[in-house]
Design a protein around this motif. Structure first.
Motif: not given
Length: 102
Positions: A35-36, A39, A43, A54
């Motif tokens: 997930c990071q 993300e 960004k 999201y």
């Protein structure tokens, strides 16, 4: 299975130089890592937005667009790592995110 050492292998594009791996102590930490990655990409694509939201379909689309994504989860019964594909990662990420919001 959640407490098992997990290695996430990712290749972002067809360029071999984009291959890398991330090492996690547990499956949930590995799903946080996936997930990071997503993300971070959001960004990069939206640098002026302070808050980015999201849904799971956005994450699934990102995963599907990666050239390769897989996870190796340690299985102590055979003293080896068991490979898992994108579909497994998507299911585990969904279940992990669902647990976080409950």
């Amino acid at each position: 299975m959640d407490s098992k050492h997990t290695i996430v292998l990712v290749q972002y594009t067809k360029e071999l130089a984009t291959r890398t791996y991330m090492d996690y102590e547990t499956v949930p930490l590995a799903m946080d890592g996936v997930c990071q990655i997503f993300e971070k990409r959001l960004k990069e694509l939206n640098p002026t937005l302070q808050n980015i939201t999201y849904d799971i379909t956005d994450l699934y689309t990102f995963v599907d667009q990666l050239t390769d994504l897989s996870a190796l989860v340690f299985n102590p019964a055979i003293n080896a790592y068991t490979p898992h594909d994108k579909e497994w990662i998507k299911k585990r990420a969904f279940a992990h995110l669902k647990r976080q919001v409950q």
